[in-house]
Motif scaffolding. Structure first.
Motif, PDB file in Angstrom:
ATOM      1  N   LEU A 145       0.870  -1.167   0.000  1.00 11.00           N
ATOM      2  CA  LEU A 145       0.000   0.000   0.000  1.00 11.00           C
ATOM      3  C   LEU A 145       0.907   1.216   0.000  1.00 11.00           C
ATOM      4  N   VAL A 146       0.813   2.020  -1.050  1.00  8.25           N
ATOM      5  CA  VAL A 146       1.738   3.136  -1.240  1.00  8.25           C
ATOM      6  C   VAL A 146       0.966   4.455  -1.183  1.00  8.25           C
ATOM      7  N   PRO A 147       1.031   5.203  -0.074  1.00 10.27           N
ATOM      8  CA  PRO A 147       0.408   6.532  -0.045  1.00 10.27           C
ATOM      9  C   PRO A 147       1.108   7.445  -1.045  1.00 10.27           C
ATOM     10  N   VAL A 148       0.332   8.268  -1.746  1.00 12.58           N
ATOM     11  CA  VAL A 148       0.911   9.194  -2.715  1.00 12.58           C
ATOM     12  C   VAL A 148       0.474  10.612  -2.355  1.00 12.58           C
ATOM     13  N   GLU A 149       1.214  11.589  -2.821  1.00  7.70           N
ATOM     14  CA  GLU A 149       0.911  12.977  -2.505  1.00  7.70           C
ATOM     15  C   GLU A 149       1.395  13.878  -3.623  1.00  7.70           C
ATOM     16  N   GLY A 150       1.011  15.144  -3.538  1.00  9.70           N
ATOM     17  CA  GLY A 150       1.495  16.149  -4.470  1.00  9.70           C
ATOM     18  C   GLY A 150       1.148  15.877  -5.915  1.00  9.70           C
ATOM     19  N   ALA A 151       2.154  15.953  -6.772  1.00 13.95           N
ATOM     20  CA  ALA A 151       1.949  15.802  -8.213  1.00 13.95           C
ATOM     21  C   ALA A 151       1.381  14.434  -8.569  1.00 13.95           C
ATOM     22  N   ALA A 152       1.755  13.414  -7.800  1.00  9.53           N
ATOM     23  CA  ALA A 152       1.246  12.063  -8.082  1.00  9.53           C
ATOM     24  C   ALA A 152      -0.262  11.992  -7.875  1.00  9.53           C
ATOM     25  N   GLY A 232      -9.059  13.330   0.784  1.00 15.68           N
ATOM     26  CA  GLY A 232      -8.616  12.245   1.638  1.00 15.68           C
ATOM     27  C   GLY A 232      -7.220  11.778   1.254  1.00 15.68           C
ATOM     28  N   LEU A 233      -6.786  10.702   1.881  1.00 19.01           N
ATOM     29  CA  LEU A 233      -5.479  10.120   1.586  1.00 19.01           C
ATOM     30  C   LEU A 233      -5.592   9.248   0.341  1.00 19.01           C
ATOM     31  N   VAL A 234      -4.775   9.514  -0.647  1.00 15.99           N
ATOM     32  CA  VAL A 234      -4.760   8.739  -1.882  1.00 15.99           C
ATOM     33  C   VAL A 234      -3.653   7.694  -1.789  1.00 15.99           C
ATOM     34  N   ALA A 235      -3.971   6.480  -2.183  1.00  7.93           N
ATOM     35  CA  ALA A 235      -2.987   5.398  -2.089  1.00  7.93           C
ATOM     36  C   ALA A 235      -3.140   4.440  -3.255  1.00  7.93           C
ATOM     37  N   LEU A 236      -2.054   3.778  -3.592  1.00 11.08           N
ATOM     38  CA  LEU A 236      -2.028   2.727  -4.607  1.00 11.08           C
ATOM     39  C   LEU A 236      -1.757   1.391  -3.928  1.00 11.08           C
ATOM     40  N   LEU A 237      -2.499   0.384  -4.326  1.00  7.68           N
ATOM     41  CA  LEU A 237      -2.217  -0.980  -3.891  1.00  7.68           C
ATOM     42  C   LEU A 237      -1.517  -1.686  -5.039  1.00  7.68           C
ATOM     43  N   THR A 238      -0.305  -2.185  -4.807  1.00  9.03           N
ATOM     44  CA  THR A 238       0.497  -2.766  -5.876  1.00  9.03           C
ATOM     45  C   THR A 238       0.987  -4.162  -5.508  1.00  9.03           C
ATOM     46  N   THR A 239       1.388  -4.905  -6.532  1.00 13.61           N
ATOM     47  CA  THR A 239       2.026  -6.210  -6.348  1.00 13.61           C
ATOM     48  C   THR A 239       3.243  -6.301  -7.257  1.00 13.61           C
ATOM     49  N   CYS A 240       4.180  -7.172  -6.892  1.00 14.98           N
ATOM     50  CA  CYS A 240       5.384  -7.348  -7.722  1.00 14.98           C
ATOM     51  C   CYS A 240       5.056  -8.083  -9.015  1.00 14.98           C
ATOM     52  N   GLY A 241       4.212  -9.110  -8.926  1.00 16.87           N
ATOM     53  CA  GLY A 241       3.793  -9.855 -10.098  1.00 16.87           C
ATOM     54  C   GLY A 241       2.419  -9.416 -10.553  1.00 16.87           C
ATOM     55  N   ASP A 242       1.984  -9.978 -11.695  1.00 12.36           N
ATOM     56  CA  ASP A 242       0.693  -9.575 -12.246  1.00 12.36           C
ATOM     57  C   ASP A 242      -0.057 -10.768 -12.835  1.00 12.36           C
ATOM     58  N   GLY A 243       0.023 -11.902 -12.130  1.00  9.71           N
ATOM     59  CA  GLY A 243      -0.712 -13.087 -12.554  1.00  9.71           C
ATOM     60  C   GLY A 243      -1.930 -13.311 -11.688  1.00  9.71           C
ATOM     61  N   GLU A 286       4.795   2.449 -14.570  1.00 10.17           N
ATOM     62  CA  GLU A 286       6.152   2.919 -14.851  1.00 10.17           C
ATOM     63  C   GLU A 286       6.484   4.219 -14.120  1.00 10.17           C
ATOM     64  N   GLU A 287       5.515   5.130 -14.050  1.00  9.35           N
ATOM     65  CA  GLU A 287       5.801   6.472 -13.539  1.00  9.35           C
ATOM     66  C   GLU A 287       5.538   6.635 -12.041  1.00  9.35           C
ATOM     67  N   LEU A 288       4.615   5.854 -11.490  1.00  8.32           N
ATOM     68  CA  LEU A 288       4.212   6.071 -10.101  1.00  8.32           C
ATOM     69  C   LEU A 288       4.427   4.869  -9.198  1.00  8.32           C
ATOM     70  N   CYS A 289       4.720   3.701  -9.776  1.00  8.15           N
ATOM     71  CA  CYS A 289       4.828   2.476  -8.968  1.00  8.15           C
ATOM     72  C   CYS A 289       6.187   1.805  -9.074  1.00  8.15           C
ATOM     73  N   GLN A 295      -2.874  -2.401  -8.679  1.00  4.85           N
ATOM     74  CA  GLN A 295      -4.089  -3.217  -8.657  1.00  4.85           C
ATOM     75  C   GLN A 295      -5.311  -2.431  -8.198  1.00  4.85           C
ATOM     76  N   MET A 296      -5.088  -1.342  -7.461  1.00  4.90           N
ATOM     77  CA  MET A 296      -6.207  -0.551  -6.950  1.00  4.90           C
ATOM     78  C   MET A 296      -5.747   0.875  -6.671  1.00  4.90           C
ATOM     79  N   ILE A 297      -6.591   1.840  -7.018  1.00  2.00           N
ATOM     80  CA  ILE A 297      -6.414   3.228  -6.613  1.00  2.00           C
ATOM     81  C   ILE A 297      -7.531   3.517  -5.610  1.00  2.00           C
ATOM     82  N   LEU A 298      -7.168   3.988  -4.436  1.00  5.35           N
ATOM     83  CA  LEU A 298      -8.191   4.261  -3.432  1.00  5.35           C
ATOM     84  C   LEU A 298      -7.909   5.547  -2.678  1.00  5.35           C
ATOM     85  N   ARG A 299      -8.996   6.115  -2.155  1.00  7.22           N
ATOM     86  CA  ARG A 299      -8.915   7.261  -1.256  1.00  7.22           C
ATOM     87  C   ARG A 299      -9.418   6.817   0.111  1.00  7.22           C
ATOM     88  N   LEU A 300      -8.761   7.280   1.151  1.00  9.68           N
ATOM     89  CA  LEU A 300      -9.125   6.920   2.516  1.00  9.68           C
ATOM     90  C   LEU A 300      -9.408   8.179   3.315  1.00  9.68           C
TER      91      LEU A 300
END
Length: 321
Positions: A145-152, A232-243, A286-289, A295-300
């Motif tokens: 779970l990667v919180p993002v801010e600013g330009a992202a 709210g807080l914007v975050a990305l949920l990511t994984t190393c693989g994509d299967g 490529e640019e943000l992760c 896998q998911m963009i969410l606001r908390l």
């Protein structure tokens, strides 16, 4: 034992899913629950690879695990157990006994209370220590779970708006999404009820576009509870693989984060439109992760809105052997 398994399935149907499509079914046989993908509820236009469907089913799988642990049973999980039966996503065997810790009890209490949010939030920020805890919850399930801010944040908002506009002009997508918008008074146990979003969207800054489930009708709630306008807080949920296994893991991580957040008064809004466009998803990766797979963009955030949830009855989703 059977009662505990049935109760776990009853809990699982409250997991989040794309359009509240509830794209799953379950089988109870002996001391085992099988989690299956329901092809009739697969949104093939917006989710051609079935990625979001498996994320939804992964969230249901984590819910089963939580319900069994809260009942004092140890869940033994096998993901993708049979390559000859790709619709069977996981098996969960109830073993035990197991003493449920306080965190499990707290999450279990939130299963039927958690609701997807479809508006802005109050201005109170999510506490930093809770953000750190949510990051650890995702890590425990093999995701980030990667919180993002600013330009992202501004970039994600713009990409969400662009994807929403593209999809709104796509006849096939529109026909598919119409299936899940529920008019006022609908008795259906799936889809998005008219009272689950505001009639008029109040813009946040930056603004994250919401899906249009009213499709030109004056549906939605006009109550003042939707007057909150913080992003709210914007975050990305990511994984190393994509299967397929990674998508199921992402779903389990998502539900673990959501239930932990709900136990501390924090709700979540989802914005997956950009992730449903192949080129936009690649750009975000490529640019943000840093090359990981979003896998998911969410606001908390915090909200007074209670939300309105519907689910299908147990006989529609459960087969018992």
């Amino acid at each position: 034992m059977t009662n505990h398994l049935r109760s776990a399935v009853e809990a699982a149907v409250w997991a989040p899913s794309l359009h509240n499509s509830q794209p799953w079914s379950f089988v109870i046989e002996g001391d085992e629950i099988r989690v299956r993908a329901d092809s009739e509820r697969w949104s093939r236009v917006s989710d051609p690879e079935g990625r979001e469907q498996l994320i939804s089913c992964g969230a249901a799988l984590f819910t089963i695990r939580t319900a069994l642990r809260a009942a004092g049973l140890r869940p033994v999980v096998t993901v993708l157990p049979d390559p000859d039966r790709p619709a069977v996503l996981a098996t969960v065997r109830a073993a035990g006994p197991l003493d449920a810790d306080e965190q499990v009890k707290l999450m279990n209490e939130q299963i039927t209370r958690r609701r997807t949010h479809r508006a802005g939030f109050a201005g109170t920020p999510v506490a930093a220590d809770l953000v750190d805890a949510l990051v650890k919850q995702a890590e425990a399930e093999g995701a980030r779970l990667v919180p993002v801010e600013g330009a992202a944040v501004r970039a994600l908002a713009a990409l969400t708006a662009a994807a929403e506009e593209i999809q709104a002009r796509d006849r096939a997508y529109t026909l598919e999404s119409v299936r899940w918008g529920r008019p006022p008074g609908s008795r259906r146990g799936d889809g998005v009820p008219a009272g689950a979003y505001p009639r008029e969207q109040r813009r946040t800054s930056p603004h994250f576009a919401q899906r249009d489930y009213s499709h030109g009708h004056s549906w939605g709630s006009g109550e003042e509870r939707y007057d909150e306008t913080a992003t709210g807080l914007v975050a990305l949920l990511t994984t190393c693989g994509d299967g397929r296994g990674d998508w199921i893991a992402a779903g389990q991580a998502l539900q673990r984060v959501l239930l932990h957040a709900a136990a501390h008064g924090v709700r979540a809004a989802f914005h997956t439109q950009a992730l449903e466009r192949r080129h936009l998803r690649a750009f975000i990766s490529e640019e943000l992760c840093a090359g990981e797979h979003p896998q998911m963009i969410l606001r908390l955030g915090h909200s007074r809105a209670e939300g309105h949830g519907v689910r299908r009855p147990l006989p529609e989703v459960l087969d018992e052997g």
